[in-house]
Write a protein that holds these residues in place. Structure first.
Motif, PDB file in Angstrom:
ATOM      1  N   ILE A   1      10.804  -1.244   2.505  1.00 19.33           N
ATOM      2  CA  ILE A   1       9.612  -1.600   1.719  1.00 19.33           C
ATOM      3  C   ILE A   1       9.868  -1.436   0.220  1.00 19.33           C
ATOM      4  CG2 ILE A   1       8.035  -1.041   3.602  1.00 19.33           C
ATOM      5  CD1 ILE A   1       7.447   1.614   2.254  1.00 19.33           C
ATOM      6  N   ASP A   2      11.143  -1.388  -0.142  1.00 18.92           N
ATOM      7  CA  ASP A   2      11.550  -1.353  -1.560  1.00 18.92           C
ATOM      8  C   ASP A   2      10.978  -0.156  -2.310  1.00 18.92           C
ATOM      9  OD1 ASP A   2      12.996  -3.736  -1.315  1.00 18.92           O
ATOM     10  OD2 ASP A   2      11.207  -4.942  -1.657  1.00 18.92           O
ATOM     11  N   VAL A   3      10.994   1.007  -1.659  1.00 20.76           N
ATOM     12  CA  VAL A   3      10.588   2.248  -2.324  1.00 20.76           C
ATOM     13  C   VAL A   3      11.849   3.064  -2.588  1.00 20.76           C
ATOM     14  CG1 VAL A   3       9.301   4.402  -2.127  1.00 20.76           C
ATOM     15  CG2 VAL A   3       8.309   2.276  -1.281  1.00 20.76           C
ATOM     16  N   PRO A   4      12.251   3.203  -3.842  1.00 20.43           N
ATOM     17  CA  PRO A   4      13.472   3.968  -4.129  1.00 20.43           C
ATOM     18  C   PRO A   4      13.224   5.464  -3.950  1.00 20.43           C
ATOM     19  CG  PRO A   4      12.421   3.296  -6.174  1.00 20.43           C
ATOM     20  CD  PRO A   4      11.617   2.666  -5.061  1.00 20.43           C
ATOM     21  N   LEU A   5      14.174   6.121  -3.315  1.00 23.43           N
ATOM     22  CA  LEU A   5      14.070   7.581  -3.150  1.00 23.43           C
ATOM     23  C   LEU A   5      14.879   8.236  -4.265  1.00 23.43           C
ATOM     24  CD1 LEU A   5      12.947   9.889  -1.513  1.00 23.43           C
ATOM     25  CD2 LEU A   5      14.968   9.809  -0.072  1.00 23.43           C
ATOM     26  N   ASP A   6      14.298   8.247  -5.450  1.00 20.74           N
ATOM     27  CA  ASP A   6      14.952   8.888  -6.592  1.00 20.74           C
ATOM     28  C   ASP A   6      14.118  10.061  -7.074  1.00 20.74           C
ATOM     29  OD1 ASP A   6      12.849   7.466  -7.515  1.00 20.74           O
ATOM     30  OD2 ASP A   6      13.950   6.294  -9.002  1.00 20.74           O
ATOM     31  N   SER A   7      13.554  10.767  -6.100  1.00 17.78           N
ATOM     32  CA  SER A   7      12.736  11.931  -6.424  1.00 17.78           C
ATOM     33  C   SER A   7      13.617  12.994  -7.067  1.00 17.78           C
ATOM     34  CB  SER A   7      12.093  12.476  -5.150  1.00 17.78           C
ATOM     35  OG  SER A   7      11.152  13.464  -5.447  1.00 17.78           O
ATOM     36  N   PRO A   8      13.232  13.506  -8.221  1.00 15.33           N
ATOM     37  CA  PRO A   8      14.118  14.433  -8.943  1.00 15.33           C
ATOM     38  C   PRO A   8      13.961  15.876  -8.474  1.00 15.33           C
ATOM     39  CG  PRO A   8      12.172  14.000 -10.250  1.00 15.33           C
ATOM     40  CD  PRO A   8      12.022  13.180  -8.991  1.00 15.33           C
ATOM     41  N   LEU A   9      15.003  16.658  -8.722  1.00 14.10           N
ATOM     42  CA  LEU A   9      14.937  18.116  -8.605  1.00 14.10           C
ATOM     43  C   LEU A   9      14.962  18.669 -10.020  1.00 14.10           C
ATOM     44  CD1 LEU A   9      14.999  20.824  -7.148  1.00 14.10           C
ATOM     45  CD2 LEU A   9      17.487  20.644  -7.063  1.00 14.10           C
ATOM     46  N   THR A  10      13.837  19.195 -10.452  1.00 20.04           N
ATOM     47  CA  THR A  10      13.725  19.713 -11.815  1.00 20.04           C
ATOM     48  C   THR A  10      14.205  21.155 -11.845  1.00 20.04           C
ATOM     49  OG1 THR A  10      11.828  18.277 -12.197  1.00 20.04           O
ATOM     50  CG2 THR A  10      12.172  20.099 -13.746  1.00 20.04           C
ATOM     51  N   SER A  11      15.299  21.381 -12.556  1.00 19.22           N
ATOM     52  CA  SER A  11      15.851  22.731 -12.670  1.00 19.22           C
ATOM     53  C   SER A  11      16.494  22.858 -14.040  1.00 19.22           C
ATOM     54  CB  SER A  11      16.882  22.990 -11.561  1.00 19.22           C
ATOM     55  OG  SER A  11      17.508  24.242 -11.744  1.00 19.22           O
ATOM     56  N   ALA A  12      15.702  23.273 -15.010  1.00 19.86           N
ATOM     57  CA  ALA A  12      16.233  23.435 -16.360  1.00 19.86           C
ATOM     58  C   ALA A  12      17.249  24.581 -16.376  1.00 19.86           C
ATOM     59  CB  ALA A  12      15.099  23.724 -17.338  1.00 19.86           C
ATOM     60  N   PRO A  13      18.333  24.450 -17.153  1.00 21.22           N
ATOM     61  CA  PRO A  13      19.307  25.547 -17.229  1.00 21.22           C
ATOM     62  C   PRO A  13      18.656  26.825 -17.747  1.00 21.22           C
ATOM     63  CG  PRO A  13      20.179  23.534 -18.219  1.00 21.22           C
ATOM     64  CD  PRO A  13      18.721  23.298 -17.971  1.00 21.22           C
TER      65      PRO A  13
ATOM     66  N   LYS B   1       0.833  -1.198   0.000  1.00 22.82           N
ATOM     67  CA  LYS B   1       0.000   0.000   0.000  1.00 22.82           C
ATOM     68  C   LYS B   1       0.872   1.254   0.000  1.00 22.82           C
ATOM     69  CE  LYS B   1      -3.748   2.225   2.595  1.00 22.82           C
ATOM     70  NZ  LYS B   1      -4.625   2.134   3.796  1.00 22.82           N
ATOM     71  N   ALA B   2       1.950   1.208   0.788  1.00 24.26           N
ATOM     72  CA  ALA B   2       2.862   2.355   0.829  1.00 24.26           C
ATOM     73  C   ALA B   2       3.514   2.576  -0.529  1.00 24.26           C
ATOM     74  CB  ALA B   2       3.924   2.137   1.903  1.00 24.26           C
ATOM     75  N   ARG B   3       3.942   1.489  -1.164  1.00 30.47           N
ATOM     76  CA  ARG B   3       4.552   1.630  -2.492  1.00 30.47           C
ATOM     77  C   ARG B   3       3.567   2.217  -3.488  1.00 30.47           C
ATOM     78  NH1 ARG B   3       7.006  -3.307  -0.977  1.00 30.47           N
ATOM     79  NH2 ARG B   3       5.340  -4.516  -1.964  1.00 30.47           N
ATOM     80  N   LEU B   4       2.316   1.767  -3.379  1.00 35.64           N
ATOM     81  CA  LEU B   4       1.295   2.260  -4.296  1.00 35.64           C
ATOM     82  C   LEU B   4       1.100   3.768  -4.158  1.00 35.64           C
ATOM     83  CD1 LEU B   4      -0.741   1.157  -6.394  1.00 35.64           C
ATOM     84  CD2 LEU B   4      -2.428   1.066  -4.549  1.00 35.64           C
ATOM     85  N   LEU B   5       1.237   4.275  -2.933  1.00 36.67           N
ATOM     86  CA  LEU B   5       1.057   5.706  -2.696  1.00 36.67           C
ATOM     87  C   LEU B   5       2.333   6.501  -2.927  1.00 36.67           C
ATOM     88  CD1 LEU B   5      -1.111   5.682   0.562  1.00 36.67           C
ATOM     89  CD2 LEU B   5      -1.865   6.350  -1.718  1.00 36.67           C
ATOM     90  N   LEU B   6       3.461   5.957  -2.442  1.00 37.07           N
ATOM     91  CA  LEU B   6       4.679   6.760  -2.367  1.00 37.07           C
ATOM     92  C   LEU B   6       5.452   6.820  -3.678  1.00 37.07           C
ATOM     93  CD1 LEU B   6       6.026   5.708   1.144  1.00 37.07           C
ATOM     94  CD2 LEU B   6       4.742   7.761   0.529  1.00 37.07           C
ATOM     95  N   VAL B   7       5.490   5.738  -4.428  1.00 35.32           N
ATOM     96  CA  VAL B   7       6.307   5.737  -5.647  1.00 35.32           C
ATOM     97  C   VAL B   7       5.861   6.831  -6.618  1.00 35.32           C
ATOM     98  CG1 VAL B   7       6.936   4.409  -7.692  1.00 35.32           C
ATOM     99  CG2 VAL B   7       7.052   3.343  -5.437  1.00 35.32           C
ATOM    100  N   PRO B   8       4.560   6.911  -6.971  1.00 36.74           N
ATOM    101  CA  PRO B   8       4.172   8.019  -7.866  1.00 36.74           C
ATOM    102  C   PRO B   8       4.259   9.380  -7.188  1.00 36.74           C
ATOM    103  CG  PRO B   8       2.236   6.770  -7.170  1.00 36.74           C
ATOM    104  CD  PRO B   8       3.424   6.004  -6.702  1.00 36.74           C
ATOM    105  N   ASP B   9       4.083   9.409  -5.863  1.00 37.20           N
ATOM    106  CA  ASP B   9       4.152  10.690  -5.156  1.00 37.20           C
ATOM    107  C   ASP B   9       5.580  11.233  -5.161  1.00 37.20           C
ATOM    108  OD1 ASP B   9       2.901  12.755  -3.561  1.00 37.20           O
ATOM    109  OD2 ASP B   9       3.986  11.932  -1.858  1.00 37.20           O
TER     110      ASP B   9
END
Length: 476
Positions: A313-325, A196-204
């Motif tokens: 719980i096998d949730v990768p923390l690869d949340s990006p920081l979007t900063s276009a040049p 349930k956590a993966r279902l919520l957190l991965v797309p978040d």
């Protein structure tokens, strides 16, 4: 996040005659009591009694908190069923589990494990591994990915072997206290919570954070060497506390450094409205032509204080920081023309040369006086004189002060000592005479004699010109 994970437990209780041996059925009530005591209030329990057939207790599952009603579903001893058809019991259980909408479901078998159906049963006692009805039951069970199978152990007896034909690798529950049973029952719930956590957190977490630069290209004054830029940071992550770390500014075209970057930026405050971020930029501005422009880009790492829990719980923390040049332009003052400076330098040089030439000409025309000058008043026509005084000459123009009345001066011009004298100081009686070096001259009745200095006597034909000497008292 809600930590409650409701589960459905289908409990199949063997009430066949074989359960009367060694008083196995006498332990069933204690086993079910311990099992229900290990459940959460939100769990559901559906009890089936089976021998040759399987019969549900009531019209559906009961909440786990209604323990007394669940226990009343158990038929009173002694068990009297003639046959034991485990295949039919599992068929009924699979049908209930296929309809379950709970995130976690389980089958709990309480039996001595003896499969002894009546003749003609669709689930024969032998040839289970190759029988088509048993195979169909196995396939249906394999599709129940959220279902866990348990076999309750009564002394040394359980139905794990037969249960394993349909649900591979069933787990054994000891008929003991709830504390012994609860850890096993919690494992599927923990897996469900993780799912349930993966279902919520991965797309978040994939939403990450973004950096917004001011509208238009920043303009950097090359000569100033510093500037300020106001950014905003926005986070879309809503279910987990996250923060920005390791913020750095990358640049191309001009080596720009940034001060004012925080070590850590809590993104929780940046959800409802953008967080302001002021950068103090600086760069070296060596001589030469500046670059026309370049790019700036803010980089960083999205982190969370719950990284360890996310890994569990096998949730990768690869949340990006979007900063276009963002592009910037460099402004610089127009290069100054060197022509005016050169012209000024040339004029100054010419003026200095002119002044030097004028000074040299003046010095040549006004050489320094040397030697001494004496004065004698002529008192008769025969040349009798009366000495009045002697003065050492110096400077370039000497005022006569030889105890004479009136006033006069002496200076050198073209090798002659030019003496100007007025007996009463008036211009009307002023007269001028020229005296050669070492010679004499009479001006207005006064005999002036010049005497060479000792070092000049050996210089025959010397014009009397010498090096400049400072003006002393009595000179002008």
């Amino acid at each position: 996040m809600d930590q409650q994970v409701p589960a459905l437990y289908v409990v199949m209780v063997d009430v066949s005659g074989s359960m009367a041996r060694d008083n196995l059925y006498g332990r069933v009530k204690d086993a079910v009591t311990a099992f229900v005591g290990a459940l959460d209030p939100a769990d559901q329990v559906y009890v089936f009694a089976f021998d040759q057939t399987a019969r549900p207790c009531g019209s559906g599952p009961l909440p786990a908190e209604r323990r007394d009603e669940i226990l009343r579903c158990l038929p009173p001893p002694p068990p009297t069923g003639a046959d034991t058809n485990l295949g039919q019991a599992l068929y009924e259980a699979v049908g209930v589990l296929e309809k379950s909408a709970e995130p976690v479901a389980a089958l709990v078998l309480i039996s001595d494990g003896e499969h002894d159906p009546a003749d003609g049963s669709r689930y024969p006692r032998t040839g289970i591994a190759t029988d088509p009805d048993w195979s169909d039951l196995e396939d249906r069970a394999a599709a129940l990915t959220k279902v866990t199978a348990y076999a309750m152990e009564l002394r040394a007896s359980n139905g794990a072997t037969t249960l394993g034909y349909v649900f591979p690798h069933p787990q054994i529950l000891e008929a003991g206290s709830p504390e012994l049973i609860r850890p096993l029952l919690d494992r599927p719930k923990a897996d469900a919570r993780a799912a349930k956590a993966r279902l919520l957190l991965v797309p978040d977490l994939a939403k990450g954070a973004s950096v917004q630069w001011p509208a238009g290209e920043p303009r950097l004054d090359y000569a100033a060497g510093r500037a300020e830029v106001n950014l905003t940071v926005t986070s879309e992550v809503g279910h987990l506390p996250v923060q920005l770390e390791d913020l750095r500014l990358e640049s191309t075209g001009l080596p720009v450094k940034a001060d004012g970057l925080p070590e850590r930026l809590d993104l929780a405050a940046c959800r409802d409205q953008p967080c302001p971020l002021r950068l103090r930029l600086s760069w070296a501005a060596p001589p030469g032509s500046p670059p026309p422009g370049g790019t700036l880009r803010l980089t960083g790492r999205v982190t969370s204080p719950f990284e360890a829990e996310l890994r569990e719980i096998d949730v990768p923390l690869d949340s990006p920081l979007t900063s276009a040049p963002v592009r910037f332009t460099v402004t610089a003052p127009a290069p100054e023309s060197r022509a005016p400076a050169i012209a000024v330098a040339m004029v100054a040089t010419l003026l200095l040369l002119g002044a030097a030439l004028a000074a040299a000409l003046w010095l040549r025309r006004n050489p320094a006086l040397r030697g001494s000058l004496s004065a004698s008043i002529v008192i008769n026509d025969e040349g009798g004189t009366k000495d009045t005084g002697v003065a050492q000459l110096s400077g370039r123009r000497h005022r006569l002060a030889l105890n004479l009345p009136g006033k006069g001066t002496v200076h050198l011009a073209q090798g002659w000592y030019v003496i100007t004298y007025s007996p009463d100081g008036s211009e009307l009686r002023t007269d001028t005479g020229r005296c050669p070096p070492g010679g004499s001259v009479i001006v207005n009745g006064v005999l002036f004699r010049h005497r060479l200095a000792e070092h000049d006597k050996e210089r025959s034909g010397d014009s009397g010109l010498g090096v400049d000497e400072p003006v002393q008292s009595g000179q002008f």
